[in-house]
Design a protein around this motif. Structure first.
Motif, PDB file in Angstrom:
ATOM      1  N   LEU A   1      15.789   4.475  14.269  1.00 20.31           N
ATOM      2  CA  LEU A   1      17.060   5.062  13.834  1.00 20.31           C
ATOM      3  C   LEU A   1      17.271   4.881  12.329  1.00 20.31           C
ATOM      4  CD1 LEU A   1      19.413   3.986  16.763  1.00 20.31           C
ATOM      5  CD2 LEU A   1      18.622   6.292  16.241  1.00 20.31           C
ATOM      6  N   TYR A   2      16.891   3.724  11.818  1.00 17.46           N
ATOM      7  CA  TYR A   2      17.025   3.493  10.374  1.00 17.46           C
ATOM      8  C   TYR A   2      16.089   4.405   9.570  1.00 17.46           C
ATOM      9  CZ  TYR A   2      20.308  -0.393  10.182  1.00 17.46           C
ATOM     10  OH  TYR A   2      21.456  -1.149  10.219  1.00 17.46           O
ATOM     11  N   VAL A   3      14.907   4.638  10.101  1.00 18.11           N
ATOM     12  CA  VAL A   3      13.986   5.562   9.425  1.00 18.11           C
ATOM     13  C   VAL A   3      14.585   6.963   9.396  1.00 18.11           C
ATOM     14  CG1 VAL A   3      11.731   6.683   9.563  1.00 18.11           C
ATOM     15  CG2 VAL A   3      11.916   4.232   9.974  1.00 18.11           C
ATOM     16  N   VAL A   4      15.114   7.407  10.544  1.00 12.71           N
ATOM     17  CA  VAL A   4      15.732   8.739  10.618  1.00 12.71           C
ATOM     18  C   VAL A   4      16.929   8.813   9.670  1.00 12.71           C
ATOM     19  CG1 VAL A   4      16.954  10.354  12.124  1.00 12.71           C
ATOM     20  CG2 VAL A   4      14.938   9.136  12.971  1.00 12.71           C
TER      21      VAL A   4
ATOM     22  N   ARG B   1      14.499   3.701   0.776  1.00 15.74           N
ATOM     23  CA  ARG B   1      13.694   2.682   1.475  1.00 15.74           C
ATOM     24  C   ARG B   1      12.983   3.219   2.717  1.00 15.74           C
ATOM     25  NH1 ARG B   1      14.962  -2.565   0.281  1.00 15.74           N
ATOM     26  NH2 ARG B   1      14.563  -3.207   2.428  1.00 15.74           N
ATOM     27  N   VAL B   2      12.653   4.496   2.731  1.00 13.80           N
ATOM     28  CA  VAL B   2      11.927   5.044   3.877  1.00 13.80           C
ATOM     29  C   VAL B   2      10.544   4.389   4.033  1.00 13.80           C
ATOM     30  CG1 VAL B   2      10.905   7.131   4.877  1.00 13.80           C
ATOM     31  CG2 VAL B   2      13.165   7.238   3.823  1.00 13.80           C
ATOM     32  N   PRO B   3       9.731   4.277   2.957  1.00 11.79           N
ATOM     33  CA  PRO B   3       8.430   3.600   3.108  1.00 11.79           C
ATOM     34  C   PRO B   3       8.578   2.149   3.574  1.00 11.79           C
ATOM     35  CG  PRO B   3       8.508   4.820   1.044  1.00 11.79           C
ATOM     36  CD  PRO B   3       9.899   4.804   1.581  1.00 11.79           C
ATOM     37  N   ARG B   4       9.652   1.480   3.130  1.00 15.06           N
ATOM     38  CA  ARG B   4       9.842   0.077   3.527  1.00 15.06           C
ATOM     39  C   ARG B   4      10.096  -0.036   5.017  1.00 15.06           C
ATOM     40  NH1 ARG B   4       8.405  -4.042   4.098  1.00 15.06           N
ATOM     41  NH2 ARG B   4       9.195  -6.070   3.435  1.00 15.06           N
ATOM     42  N   TYR B   5      10.895   0.870   5.571  1.00 12.31           N
ATOM     43  CA  TYR B   5      11.160   0.835   7.007  1.00 12.31           C
ATOM     44  C   TYR B   5       9.914   1.214   7.809  1.00 12.31           C
ATOM     45  CZ  TYR B   5      16.145   0.419   5.910  1.00 12.31           C
ATOM     46  OH  TYR B   5      17.351  -0.016   5.455  1.00 12.31           O
ATOM     47  N   ILE B   6       9.170   2.193   7.299  1.00 10.43           N
ATOM     48  CA  ILE B   6       7.947   2.604   8.003  1.00 10.43           C
ATOM     49  C   ILE B   6       6.941   1.464   8.029  1.00 10.43           C
ATOM     50  CG2 ILE B   6       5.968   4.170   7.871  1.00 10.43           C
ATOM     51  CD1 ILE B   6       7.829   6.324   6.822  1.00 10.43           C
ATOM     52  N   ALA B   7       6.932   0.656   6.970  1.00 12.58           N
ATOM     53  CA  ALA B   7       5.993  -0.474   6.905  1.00 12.58           C
ATOM     54  C   ALA B   7       6.243  -1.486   8.016  1.00 12.58           C
ATOM     55  CB  ALA B   7       6.091  -1.156   5.537  1.00 12.58           C
ATOM     56  N   HIS B   8       7.444  -1.530   8.574  1.00 11.67           N
ATOM     57  CA  HIS B   8       7.760  -2.480   9.647  1.00 11.67           C
ATOM     58  C   HIS B   8       7.205  -2.042  10.997  1.00 11.67           C
ATOM     59  CE1 HIS B   8      10.180  -4.636   6.887  1.00 11.67           C
ATOM     60  NE2 HIS B   8      11.255  -3.867   6.933  1.00 11.67           N
TER      61      HIS B   8
ATOM     62  N   VAL C   1       0.836  -1.201   0.000  1.00 11.57           N
ATOM     63  CA  VAL C   1       0.000   0.000   0.000  1.00 11.57           C
ATOM     64  C   VAL C   1       0.871   1.251   0.000  1.00 11.57           C
ATOM     65  CG1 VAL C   1      -1.673   1.333   1.328  1.00 11.57           C
ATOM     66  CG2 VAL C   1      -1.964  -1.136   1.097  1.00 11.57           C
ATOM     67  N   LEU C   2       1.872   1.270   0.874  1.00 14.06           N
ATOM     68  CA  LEU C   2       2.759   2.435   0.944  1.00 14.06           C
ATOM     69  C   LEU C   2       3.533   2.631  -0.357  1.00 14.06           C
ATOM     70  CD1 LEU C   2       4.273   2.262   4.560  1.00 14.06           C
ATOM     71  CD2 LEU C   2       2.682   3.950   3.644  1.00 14.06           C
ATOM     72  N   ARG C   3       3.972   1.537  -0.971  1.00 20.60           N
ATOM     73  CA  ARG C   3       4.713   1.654  -2.224  1.00 20.60           C
ATOM     74  C   ARG C   3       3.827   2.215  -3.330  1.00 20.60           C
ATOM     75  NH1 ARG C   3       7.297  -3.668  -4.828  1.00 20.60           N
ATOM     76  NH2 ARG C   3       5.068  -4.145  -4.945  1.00 20.60           N
ATOM     77  N   SER C   4       2.593   1.718  -3.393  1.00 22.85           N
ATOM     78  CA  SER C   4       1.662   2.213  -4.405  1.00 22.85           C
ATOM     79  C   SER C   4       1.373   3.700  -4.197  1.00 22.85           C
ATOM     80  CB  SER C   4       0.363   1.410  -4.355  1.00 22.85           C
ATOM     81  OG  SER C   4      -0.574   1.913  -5.276  1.00 22.85           O
TER      82      SER C   4
ATOM     83  N   ARG D   1      19.425  10.737   4.643  1.00 23.27           N
ATOM     84  CA  ARG D   1      20.090  10.418   3.370  1.00 23.27           C
ATOM     85  C   ARG D   1      19.297  10.973   2.197  1.00 23.27           C
ATOM     86  NH1 ARG D   1      22.316   4.167   3.335  1.00 23.27           N
ATOM     87  NH2 ARG D   1      24.209   4.522   4.567  1.00 23.27           N
ATOM     88  N   SER D   2      17.992  10.835   2.273  1.00 24.53           N
ATOM     89  CA  SER D   2      17.143  11.368   1.204  1.00 24.53           C
ATOM     90  C   SER D   2      17.273  12.882   1.128  1.00 24.53           C
ATOM     91  CB  SER D   2      15.678  10.979   1.455  1.00 24.53           C
ATOM     92  OG  SER D   2      15.534   9.582   1.556  1.00 24.53           O
ATOM     93  N   LEU D   3      17.326  13.532   2.291  1.00 25.33           N
ATOM     94  CA  LEU D   3      17.482  14.986   2.328  1.00 25.33           C
ATOM     95  C   LEU D   3      18.830  15.393   1.732  1.00 25.33           C
ATOM     96  CD1 LEU D   3      16.381  17.729   3.280  1.00 25.33           C
ATOM     97  CD2 LEU D   3      17.481  17.305   5.496  1.00 25.33           C
ATOM     98  N   ASN D   4      19.881  14.639   2.054  1.00 20.03           N
ATOM     99  CA  ASN D   4      21.208  14.932   1.512  1.00 20.03           C
ATOM    100  C   ASN D   4      21.226  14.779  -0.005  1.00 20.03           C
ATOM    101  OD1 ASN D   4      23.997  15.513   1.587  1.00 20.03           O
ATOM    102  ND2 ASN D   4      24.488  13.336   1.591  1.00 20.03           N
ATOM    103  N   ASP D   5      20.642  13.680  -0.503  1.00 17.72           N
ATOM    104  CA  ASP D   5      20.590  13.455  -1.955  1.00 17.72           C
ATOM    105  C   ASP D   5      19.778  14.536  -2.656  1.00 17.72           C
ATOM    106  OD1 ASP D   5      22.074  11.182  -1.578  1.00 17.72           O
ATOM    107  OD2 ASP D   5      20.349   9.828  -1.568  1.00 17.72           O
TER     108      ASP D   5
END
Length: 416
Positions: free
Chosen positions: A118-121, A73-80, A49-52, A126-130
């Motif tokens: 921590l992985y989500v943060v 992979r932010v949505p993937r980590y949030i899904a956990h 759902v999050l990926r879609s 990383r996304s902000l840096n990119d």
């Protein structure tokens, strides 16, 4: 929920004829499998759902920040997060009669929750840096250094939280202990603290940007800055090797940044010809007549000769000796020729300093220095322009009866 609901399966197993111990273990195993299966499918559904949703938002969004969130992979980590929270709530149902094991599993799941946070943060940063790297305003700024600082604080806070969960000690007590252990912490994080201070000063003072060409003799670096992090600065040298420099060395040591040259109108040419003193002399009328064949200085010779002759005649100068009165010299005429040649050269920036000067005599001869700026600042083209100029000047010297100083080569004779 009441205790009867917790023990529903357990009671059914006991009524079926199993011993209480066997029923407890079987109840634990069944509920554990059911909980893990539910968590797996719930995680899978939430992720899809999050990926879609993420893909649809990325297509409709005008910014590409959400694309970097997906790529990191932010949505993937949030899904956990939701399945993990569900497992925490289901633990009391399965671990009936296993209080010690329940306590350990809850601690493990809570630690896992902290690590997941921590992985989500980390992924968000990383996304902000990119994303900031795609912006012209931030492309040459050491944003990675600041993000590393935030992540250090996040990991330290996360580590304290994990210790607090495992030891069941309130987290504020860890921070109280920091006062006593501050010296040890400063020693451990010395390089990170120095790097942080250096990164801030480098950024505020605009000393170095990503893409700058710097020369740092102490570390053997001569090339373009490709990365500025909290602890190190990576320089790709012109031979394609990579030199790593401590970030704090940028403020503690001296280095050369060529950005000013690259942003200016030209790159400096500063090189001298060493003229043999024995070849310097006054010009005779015959010499001047011969030099007038050189088109570039013909107008100068005509005007200057007329001025000198008028002066000498008006002052009754005895020209039997060349030293009397005013005279032209071959090195002076050559100096004028070099200046006019540079003025007419298409690769020399006429809007910047341009001069030909005579330096103090040396035991080797008279240095005649060219001081000018090449319009083309690219290294290869700059070297070509400078070589082209001095090729011409070296070849022109004999036309002015001048010689370049060369160290005499000793001759050896064979004696029988």
């Amino acid at each position: 929920m009441n205790d009867d609901f917790h023990r529903l399966l357990y009671n059914y197993l006991v009524e079926s004829g199993l011993s209480e111990k066997a029923a407890a273990y079987l109840n634990l195993a069944i509920l554990l499998v059911i909980g893990l299966v539910l968590a797996y499918f719930l995680d899978l559904i939430i992720w899809k759902v999050l990926r879609s949703v993420s893909l649809k938002l990325a297509q409709k969004s005008k910014t590409n920040f959400d694309n970097f969130l997906v790529a990191n992979r932010v949505p993937r980590y949030i899904a956990h997060i939701i399945p993990l929270s569900m497992l925490v709530e289901l633990v009391p149902f399965g671990f009936i009669g296993f209080d010690y094991a329940e306590k350990i599993v809850l601690k493990f799941l809570n630690v896992l929750f902290v690590v997941l946070t921590l992985y989500v943060v980390k992924s968000v940063f990383r996304s902000l840096n990119d994303y900031l790297k795609t912006k012209t305003r931030f492309r040459d700024k050491p944003m990675g250094s600041y993000i590393q600082v935030f992540m250090i604080f996040a990991w330290v806070l996360g580590t304290f939280t994990i210790f607090a969960i495992i030891t069941e000690i309130q987290i504020w007590k860890f921070f109280t202990a920091l006062g006593a252990g501050s010296a040890v912490i400063l020693l451990i994080f010395k390089d990170s603290i120095l790097g942080l201070v250096a990164s801030i000063q480098v950024s505020i003072n605009d000393m170095v940007r990503i893409g700058d060409w710097i020369s740092f003799d102490k570390f053997g670096a001569d090339g373009d800055v490709v990365e500025i992090s909290l602890a190190t600065v990576k320089v790709q040298n012109f031979d394609n090797t990579i030199t790593t420099i401590p970030t704090y060395a940028l403020i503690s040591d001296s280095f050369k940044n060529w950005r000013g040259m690259q942003e200016s109108g030209g790159r400096r040419i500063k090189r001298a010809l060493i003229i043999s003193q024995k070849s310097i002399h006054f010009l005779s009328e015959a010499d001047i007549e011969e030099f007038q064949k050189i088109q570039l200085i013909q107008p100068y010779l005509n005007t200057r000769s007329e001025q000198i002759n008028t002066y000498n005649t008006a002052n009754n100068i005895d020209k039997e000796l060349a030293i009397n009165g005013r005279n032209l010299t071959n090195i002076g005429v050559f100096r004028k020729y070099v200046n006019d040649y540079l003025q007419s050269h298409s690769a020399v920036n006429k809007g910047m300093t341009l001069m030909v000067r005579q330096l103090a005599p040396t035991p080797q001869g008279i240095p005649l220095e060219v001081y000018a700026f090449s319009s083309d600042k690219r290294w290869e083209n700059y070297e070509y322009v400078m070589a082209d100029i001095f090729d011409h000047l070296l070849a022109a010297l004999p036309y002015f009866q001048l010689q370049v100083y060369e160290i005499p080569v000793p001759s050896f004779s064979n004696e029988n």
